[in-house]
Design a protein around this motif. Structure first.
Motif, PDB file in Angstrom:
ATOM      1  N   ARG A  71       0.833  -1.215   0.000  1.00  0.00           N
ATOM      2  CA  ARG A  71       0.000   0.000   0.000  1.00  0.00           C
ATOM      3  C   ARG A  71       0.864   1.261   0.000  1.00  0.00           C
ATOM      4  N   LEU A  72       1.970   1.248   0.733  1.00  0.00           N
ATOM      5  CA  LEU A  72       2.866   2.407   0.760  1.00  0.00           C
ATOM      6  C   LEU A  72       3.514   2.625  -0.610  1.00  0.00           C
ATOM      7  N   LYS A  73       3.829   1.548  -1.279  1.00  0.00           N
ATOM      8  CA  LYS A  73       4.397   1.665  -2.618  1.00  0.00           C
ATOM      9  C   LYS A  73       3.404   2.317  -3.576  1.00  0.00           C
ATOM     10  N   GLN A  74       2.131   1.991  -3.450  1.00  0.00           N
ATOM     11  CA  GLN A  74       1.106   2.634  -4.274  1.00  0.00           C
ATOM     12  C   GLN A  74       1.009   4.137  -3.987  1.00  0.00           C
ATOM     13  N   SER A  75       1.105   4.496  -2.722  1.00  0.00           N
ATOM     14  CA  SER A  75       1.041   5.922  -2.362  1.00  0.00           C
ATOM     15  C   SER A  75       2.211   6.692  -2.964  1.00  0.00           C
ATOM     16  N   VAL A  76       3.407   6.105  -2.901  1.00  0.00           N
ATOM     17  CA  VAL A  76       4.581   6.766  -3.462  1.00  0.00           C
ATOM     18  C   VAL A  76       4.438   6.901  -4.983  1.00  0.00           C
ATOM     19  N   ILE A 265       5.177   2.103   9.195  1.00  0.00           N
ATOM     20  CA  ILE A 265       4.695   2.072   7.805  1.00  0.00           C
ATOM     21  C   ILE A 265       3.367   2.815   7.686  1.00  0.00           C
ATOM     22  N   LEU A 266       2.503   2.660   8.692  1.00  0.00           N
ATOM     23  CA  LEU A 266       1.249   3.405   8.681  1.00  0.00           C
ATOM     24  C   LEU A 266       1.496   4.914   8.713  1.00  0.00           C
ATOM     25  N   ASP A 267       2.485   5.315   9.520  1.00  0.00           N
ATOM     26  CA  ASP A 267       2.821   6.741   9.552  1.00  0.00           C
ATOM     27  C   ASP A 267       3.302   7.231   8.185  1.00  0.00           C
ATOM     28  N   LEU A 268       4.117   6.410   7.516  1.00  0.00           N
ATOM     29  CA  LEU A 268       4.589   6.795   6.192  1.00  0.00           C
ATOM     30  C   LEU A 268       3.429   6.884   5.194  1.00  0.00           C
ATOM     31  N   ILE A 269       2.512   5.907   5.288  1.00  0.00           N
ATOM     32  CA  ILE A 269       1.347   5.949   4.384  1.00  0.00           C
ATOM     33  C   ILE A 269       0.514   7.189   4.633  1.00  0.00           C
ATOM     34  N   GLU A 271       1.447   9.983   6.001  1.00  0.00           N
ATOM     35  CA  GLU A 271       2.195  11.187   5.609  1.00  0.00           C
ATOM     36  C   GLU A 271       2.160  11.382   4.093  1.00  0.00           C
ATOM     37  N   CYS A 272       2.383  10.305   3.360  1.00  0.00           N
ATOM     38  CA  CYS A 272       2.392  10.415   1.904  1.00  0.00           C
ATOM     39  C   CYS A 272       1.004  10.787   1.365  1.00  0.00           C
ATOM     40  N   ASP A 273      -0.029  10.113   1.899  1.00  0.00           N
ATOM     41  CA  ASP A 273      -1.390  10.400   1.431  1.00  0.00           C
ATOM     42  C   ASP A 273      -1.816  11.809   1.799  1.00  0.00           C
ATOM     43  N   ALA A 274      -1.454  12.225   3.012  1.00  0.00           N
ATOM     44  CA  ALA A 274      -1.820  13.576   3.434  1.00  0.00           C
ATOM     45  C   ALA A 274      -1.095  14.632   2.604  1.00  0.00           C
ATOM     46  N   GLY A 275       0.206  14.388   2.329  1.00  0.00           N
ATOM     47  CA  GLY A 275       0.952  15.338   1.498  1.00  0.00           C
ATOM     48  C   GLY A 275       0.392  15.427   0.093  1.00  0.00           C
ATOM     49  N   LEU A 276       0.036  14.271  -0.492  1.00  0.00           N
ATOM     50  CA  LEU A 276      -0.539  14.270  -1.835  1.00  0.00           C
ATOM     51  C   LEU A 276      -1.887  14.985  -1.865  1.00  0.00           C
TER      52      LEU A 276
END
Length: 630
Positions: A71-76, A265-269, A271-276
């Motif tokens: 899921r994190l890879k998809q967000s990136v 990993i949840l924090d990274l997800i 963060e990435c989703d919120a930034g996007l």
């Protein structure tokens, strides 16, 4: 049997791993602090009890870390794709804005040139360009803003990707260690179970033979049973140790390592989703700002003081007053108009006799629209009276011009018609007066004419004074003085070349005798009416000197044939790429020439056309003629 049970029981009990049961983590005193916040978060779109339980069940399982990493890879990937979109949009907006500013700058400079319209049009056109310039500024600011968004989003995606790789290595390594420990445990259990079964058969008396052979010789049943017991106990001890190791590692994974990896990993997800999402919201806001700014530039809001508020593009355009601009432009030339000139009247020269009538006011209309002109534009002279007497050239009298049409060997006039220009019955001069020629039974000049007796300038005029100068006098003055649109010297020289020089190799290129040219010039400056170049003795049988005399006349003109005033217009028209537009421009400039210049240019052009038609003989094509007259 009791020993077997005593050996099996602790091993079996110790083999039960401590794992998650019913979707909950194993007991831990600090379980709430270790479990990730995401485990207790309520997912949007469903009740907290149902969604949280399903989420926790997946996150606490062995596939939890892999699921989050995917899921994190998809967000990136989504963040990078939107960053690439912003970069392309930045390039497009920047090119559009810079191109618009360049157009505005060029249009602003062009509108100030004198060859463009002035007045209200220029004023309001500048205002239109200013509005577009403000639109370009808005585009530049928008491009800079979304370029900064691209940089921020690209940096965010890079940081998230580094964190994903770090936690992928950490979390998957912990999972791998537990899997390896459990695999070793299963292997030790299999060995222990095999030895326990062998020991059970040896103890219960299930003997296949009386003696068992070993490496050191045959063993008894008691010895074999004792050996199996020893091996079984060693395997049981190893199996128990593997179970404890697997238990400790799984306990550490479930209680510490997995929650930490899941939480990170949840924090990274997040963060990435919120930034996007934030950049998408910012992009939407910037688009609204751009459209609103452009709309206000094109059509500003009307304020309380409408006089001071900027006008819309529509209002600016509707303020252009074409009629007022045209009137102002025409009025600006009022000072140059001067007084109305007096009526033009014809004044006949005393030598022409009192019987001649006044010519038309426009010499060009006389040439182009003569009553005897054919549909092709060529003059059709009046028929030559057969019974008219032919005056002798020795009388040295100027003939009445309306009685003597002259034809060149090619049978064409200087305007391309079958005959030369002649004088109209009204006495209007359409070509220089010529001496009479003998009447022939065949077409005029189909063979060389009988020349009139020539006057030797060396005998009759040792030094001729310039009584009526021709060389160095403007065409306008010659027209006013002699009444001929084409100067007599030009007419005589063209006639001589047509009669005797069309087949001479290098005509106009080869120089004639300087002495001959000087004498002929003196004759023309004294009295042009005494010259008759139909007789080659009049120019010493040197047609190249006649050609040189013609070029000398054009060189000595104070104002060139094409005039200084129209020189730049000819240059600009010649640079036009479109053939039709270039032709029409040159035609308009030629028509704007003064009447004597127009008539002389027309006669010269038609004559040079006849010369180049004989280029196979005289070697003077249009390119060579252009060099000689250029």
């Amino acid at each position: 049997m009791d020993n077997r049970e005593s050996l099996d029981r602790p091993s079996v009990e110790s083999a039960q791993p401590v794992s998650a049961v019913d979707g909950h983590f194993p007991y831990h005193p600090n379980r709430e602090s270790i479990a990730p916040d995401g485990y207790q978060q309520q997912l949007p779109g469903g009740p907290a009890t149902e969604s949280s339980g399903a989420v926790n069940a997946v996150l606490q399982s062995d596939i939890g870390i892999n699921t989050l990493l995917t899921r994190l890879k998809q967000s990136v990937a989504s963040a990078r794709e939107f960053a690439a979109f912003l970069k392309k949009r930045t390039t497009l907006e920047e090119e559009h804005a810079q191109g618009l500013k360049k157009i505005c700058k060029g249009s602003h400079e062009s509108s100030r040139r004198p060859d463009n319209r002035q007045g209200s049009y220029a004023q309001h056109y500048d205002e239109v360009i200013s509005i577009h310039d403000r639109l370009a500024d808005n585009g530049v600011q928008f491009a800079l803003s979304i370029h900064q968004m691209h940089d921020d989003l690209h940096d965010l995606a890079a940081n998230i990707e580094r964190g994903r790789k770090q936690w992928k290595q950490t979390g998957l390594a912990a999972e791998k260690r537990v899997q390896d420990a459990e695999a070793l445990m299963e292997k030790a259990k299999a060995k222990y179970d095999s030895l326990a079964e062998d020991y059970d058969r040896a103890r219960t008396g299930d003997k296949q033979s009386g003696r068992v052979f070993g490496l050191k010789g045959p063993k008894s049943a008691a010895q074999h049973e004792e050996d199996l017991l020893r091996k079984t106990q060693a395997a049981d001890s190893d199996y128990a140790t593997k179970v404890q190791t697997a238990q400790s590692q799984r306990q550490e994974l479930v209680s510490t390592l997995r929650p930490q990896a899941v939480h990170a990993i949840l924090d990274l997800i997040n963060e990435c989703d919120a930034g996007l999402t934030l950049q998408l919201q910012k992009y939407a806001s910037l688009n609204e700002k751009l459209l609103l700014g452009n709309g206000l530039c094109v059509s500003p809001l009307k304020g309380a003081s409408s006089d001071r508020s900027p006008r819309s593009l529509r209002d600016v355009v509707f303020q252009i007053d074409n009629t007022h601009d045209l009137n102002n432009y025409i009025t600006s030339f009022a000072a140059k108009a001067g007084q109305r000139p007096a009526d033009i009247k014809y004044q006949a020269h005393p030598s022409m006799g009192p019987s001649q009538q006044a010519p038309p006011t426009d010499v060009r209309s006389q040439i182009d629209h003569h009553p005897n002109t054919t549909a092709s534009g060529a003059f059709q002279p009046a028929p030559f009276p057969e019974s008219a007497p032919i005056p002798s050239t020795a009388q040295n009298q100027r003939p009445e011009p309306e009685h003597f049409p002259v034809q060149n060997p090619g049978g064409q006039n200087y305007d391309g018609s079958p005959h030369q220009p002649t004088f109209s019955p009204l006495g209007v001069v359409t070509g220089p007066p010529q001496l009479p020629q003998p009447q022939l039974s065949s077409p005029l000049f189909s063979q060389p004419p009988t020349p009139a007796p020539a006057v030797n300038p060396d005998l009759t005029h040792p030094e001729l004074p310039p009584l009526r100068p021709v060389f160095g006098v403007s065409l306008e003055e010659l027209l006013n003085r002699d009444g001929s649109a084409i100067p007599l010297v030009v007419y005589q020289c063209l006639q001589a070349v047509d009669l005797f020089g069309l087949d001479v190799e290098g005509i106009y290129r080869l120089s004639g005798s300087a002495m001959h040219i000087s004498k002929l010039r003196a004759i023309f400056d004294n009295d042009p009416s005494q010259v008759d170049f139909r007789n080659p003795e009049s120019f010493f049988h040197d047609v190249n000197s006649v050609a040189g005399l013609l070029k000398q006349f054009f060189r000595d003109l104070p104002d060139p044939l094409l005039t200084h005033q129209h020189f730049q217009d000819f240059i600009e028209a010649a640079h036009i790429d479109d053939e039709v537009t270039r032709r029409d421009s040159l035609h308009a400039i030629v028509n704007s020439l003064p009447d004597p210049n127009y008539a002389t240019l027309r006669a010269l052009t038609l004559h040079l056309h006849r010369v180049q038609e004989h280029s196979a003989t005289n070697r003077m094509n249009s390119g060579n003629l252009a060099i000689c007259f250029g």
